[in-house]
Design a protein around this motif. Structure first.
Motif, short mmCIF file in Angstrom:
data_model
loop_
_atom_site.label_atom_id
_atom_site.label_comp_id
_atom_site.label_asym_id
_atom_site.label_seq_id
_atom_site.Cartn_x
_atom_site.Cartn_y
_atom_site.Cartn_z
N GLY A 24 0.81 -1.22 0.00
CA GLY A 24 0.00 0.00 0.00
C GLY A 24 0.84 1.27 0.00
O GLY A 24 0.36 2.34 0.37
N LYS A 25 2.08 1.16 -0.43
CA LYS A 25 3.00 2.31 -0.44
C LYS A 25 2.83 3.09 -1.74
O LYS A 25 2.55 2.51 -2.79
CB LYS A 25 4.44 1.84 -0.33
CG LYS A 25 4.75 1.06 0.92
CD LYS A 25 5.23 1.96 1.98
CE LYS A 25 5.68 1.13 3.17
NZ LYS A 25 5.94 1.92 4.31
N ARG A 26 3.01 4.43 -1.64
CA ARG A 26 2.98 5.29 -2.82
C ARG A 26 4.13 6.27 -2.71
O ARG A 26 4.33 6.88 -1.66
CB ARG A 26 1.66 6.07 -2.91
CG ARG A 26 0.45 5.20 -3.13
CD ARG A 26 -0.80 6.01 -3.41
NE ARG A 26 -1.10 6.93 -2.33
CZ ARG A 26 -1.89 8.00 -2.45
NH1 ARG A 26 -2.46 8.30 -3.60
NH2 ARG A 26 -2.13 8.78 -1.43
N PRO A 27 4.87 6.47 -3.80
CA PRO A 27 5.93 7.48 -3.77
C PRO A 27 5.33 8.88 -3.69
O PRO A 27 4.13 9.08 -3.95
CB PRO A 27 6.68 7.26 -5.09
CG PRO A 27 5.71 6.56 -5.97
CD PRO A 27 4.80 5.77 -5.07
N ASP A 34 -2.38 12.40 -6.00
CA ASP A 34 -3.46 11.50 -5.59
C ASP A 34 -3.80 10.46 -6.64
O ASP A 34 -4.92 10.38 -7.14
CB ASP A 34 -4.71 12.30 -5.19
CG ASP A 34 -5.72 11.45 -4.44
OD1 ASP A 34 -5.31 10.41 -3.88
OD2 ASP A 34 -6.90 11.81 -4.43
N PHE A 35 -2.80 9.63 -6.98
CA PHE A 35 -3.02 8.49 -7.85
C PHE A 35 -2.26 7.30 -7.30
O PHE A 35 -1.44 7.44 -6.39
CB PHE A 35 -2.64 8.79 -9.31
CG PHE A 35 -1.18 8.99 -9.57
CD1 PHE A 35 -0.36 7.93 -9.92
CD2 PHE A 35 -0.61 10.26 -9.50
CE1 PHE A 35 0.99 8.12 -10.18
CE2 PHE A 35 0.73 10.46 -9.76
CZ PHE A 35 1.54 9.38 -10.10
N ALA A 36 -2.55 6.11 -7.84
CA ALA A 36 -1.92 4.90 -7.31
C ALA A 36 -1.69 3.87 -8.39
O ALA A 36 -2.45 3.78 -9.36
CB ALA A 36 -2.80 4.29 -6.21
N THR A 50 -8.23 10.09 -9.55
CA THR A 50 -9.38 10.94 -9.84
C THR A 50 -8.89 12.39 -9.83
O THR A 50 -8.49 12.90 -8.78
CB THR A 50 -10.50 10.74 -8.80
OG1 THR A 50 -10.88 9.36 -8.81
CG2 THR A 50 -11.71 11.61 -9.13
N PRO A 51 -8.89 13.04 -10.99
CA PRO A 51 -8.41 14.42 -11.05
C PRO A 51 -9.34 15.35 -10.27
O PRO A 51 -10.55 15.14 -10.22
CB PRO A 51 -8.43 14.74 -12.54
CG PRO A 51 -9.40 13.78 -13.14
CD PRO A 51 -9.37 12.55 -12.28
N GLY A 52 -8.73 16.35 -9.68
CA GLY A 52 -9.52 17.31 -8.91
C GLY A 52 -8.85 18.67 -8.87
O GLY A 52 -7.86 18.92 -9.58
N GLN A 53 -9.35 19.53 -8.03
CA GLN A 53 -8.82 20.89 -7.89
C GLN A 53 -7.33 20.88 -7.53
O GLN A 53 -6.62 21.83 -7.89
CB GLN A 53 -9.62 21.65 -6.83
CG GLN A 53 -11.04 21.99 -7.24
CD GLN A 53 -11.09 23.09 -8.27
OE1 GLN A 53 -10.32 24.04 -8.22
NE2 GLN A 53 -12.01 22.97 -9.21
N GLY A 107 -14.10 12.48 -13.41
CA GLY A 107 -14.23 11.21 -12.70
C GLY A 107 -12.95 10.41 -12.76
O GLY A 107 -11.92 10.88 -13.27
N PRO A 108 -12.98 9.19 -12.25
CA PRO A 108 -11.77 8.35 -12.20
C PRO A 108 -11.18 8.08 -13.58
O PRO A 108 -11.91 7.88 -14.55
CB PRO A 108 -12.26 7.05 -11.56
CG PRO A 108 -13.52 7.41 -10.85
CD PRO A 108 -14.13 8.53 -11.65
N LEU A 109 -9.85 8.08 -13.63
CA LEU A 109 -9.13 7.81 -14.87
C LEU A 109 -8.17 6.64 -14.66
O LEU A 109 -7.69 6.42 -13.54
CB LEU A 109 -8.34 9.04 -15.32
CG LEU A 109 -9.16 10.24 -15.77
CD1 LEU A 109 -8.24 11.44 -16.02
CD2 LEU A 109 -9.98 9.92 -17.00
N ARG A 110 -7.90 5.93 -15.75
CA ARG A 110 -6.93 4.82 -15.76
C ARG A 110 -5.84 5.13 -16.78
O ARG A 110 -6.14 5.41 -17.93
CB ARG A 110 -7.59 3.51 -16.19
CG ARG A 110 -8.50 2.89 -15.21
CD ARG A 110 -9.23 1.67 -15.81
NE ARG A 110 -8.37 0.64 -16.36
CZ ARG A 110 -7.90 -0.40 -15.66
NH1 ARG A 110 -8.22 -0.53 -14.39
NH2 ARG A 110 -7.13 -1.31 -16.24
N ALA A 111 -4.60 5.03 -16.35
CA ALA A 111 -3.47 5.11 -17.27
C ALA A 111 -2.98 3.69 -17.47
O ALA A 111 -2.44 3.07 -16.55
CB ALA A 111 -2.37 5.99 -16.69
#
Length: 149
Positions: A24-27, A34-36, A50-53, A107-111
């Motif tokens: 569950g680690k994120r750099p 705010d992505f994983a 999820t892109p936001g302000q 809304g949510p995006l997937r790369a």
């Protein structure tokens, strides 16, 4: 030492990324934007966010760097899945095409990244940034240097 090396010293690239997801680690960049990393396979990697302000630019939409970061991460980690325990990599070139504006209502995006070719010294990857309906927001191609450690 890098986060993936700390979690998976001596493991293949795919095993390292699986350990990163399991822990569950994120750099820092993933925390900031705010992505994983959500999925990995042999030659593939998927990031979700999820892109936001928090990612807005001064003209009222998500900064292009948000899409570029997710796409670069997807390309890079797709290549990472093909590495041995004695290899690392770095991006040499990233070309991004922006197809649709991203806002905080997107809304949510997937790369979704995948390796196109993987050689002794250079790898080529591509990625697409899509929403839940499969609508394309951005795409990228990448050239990456494979480094023996």
């Amino acid at each position: 030492m890098s986060m993936v090396r700390q979690l998976g010293e001596g493991l293949s690239g795919l095993e390292q990324l699986r350990a990163l997801i399991a822990a569950g680690k994120r750099p820092g960049i993933a925390v900031s934007l705010d992505f994983a990393l959500s999925e990995v396979g042999e030659g593939t990697a998927v990031f979700t966010g999820t892109p936001g302000q928090h990612a807005y630019n001064p003209i009222g939409m998500v900064h292009g760097g948000y899409a570029a970061t997710l796409l670069d991460s997807a390309c890079g980690c797709a290549v990472h899945t093909r590495l041995s325990a004695q290899q690392t990599y770095t991006t040499l070139e990233l070309k991004v095409a922006y197809h649709k504006t991203i806002t905080d209502t997107t809304g949510p995006l997937r790369a979704e990244g995948r390796v196109v070719t993987f050689g002794r010294r250079v790898a080529f990857a591509e990625a697409k940034l899509i929403d839940a309906a499969g609508k394309l927001y951005a795409s990228a191609t990448s050239t990456l240097l494979v480094i023996e450690q």
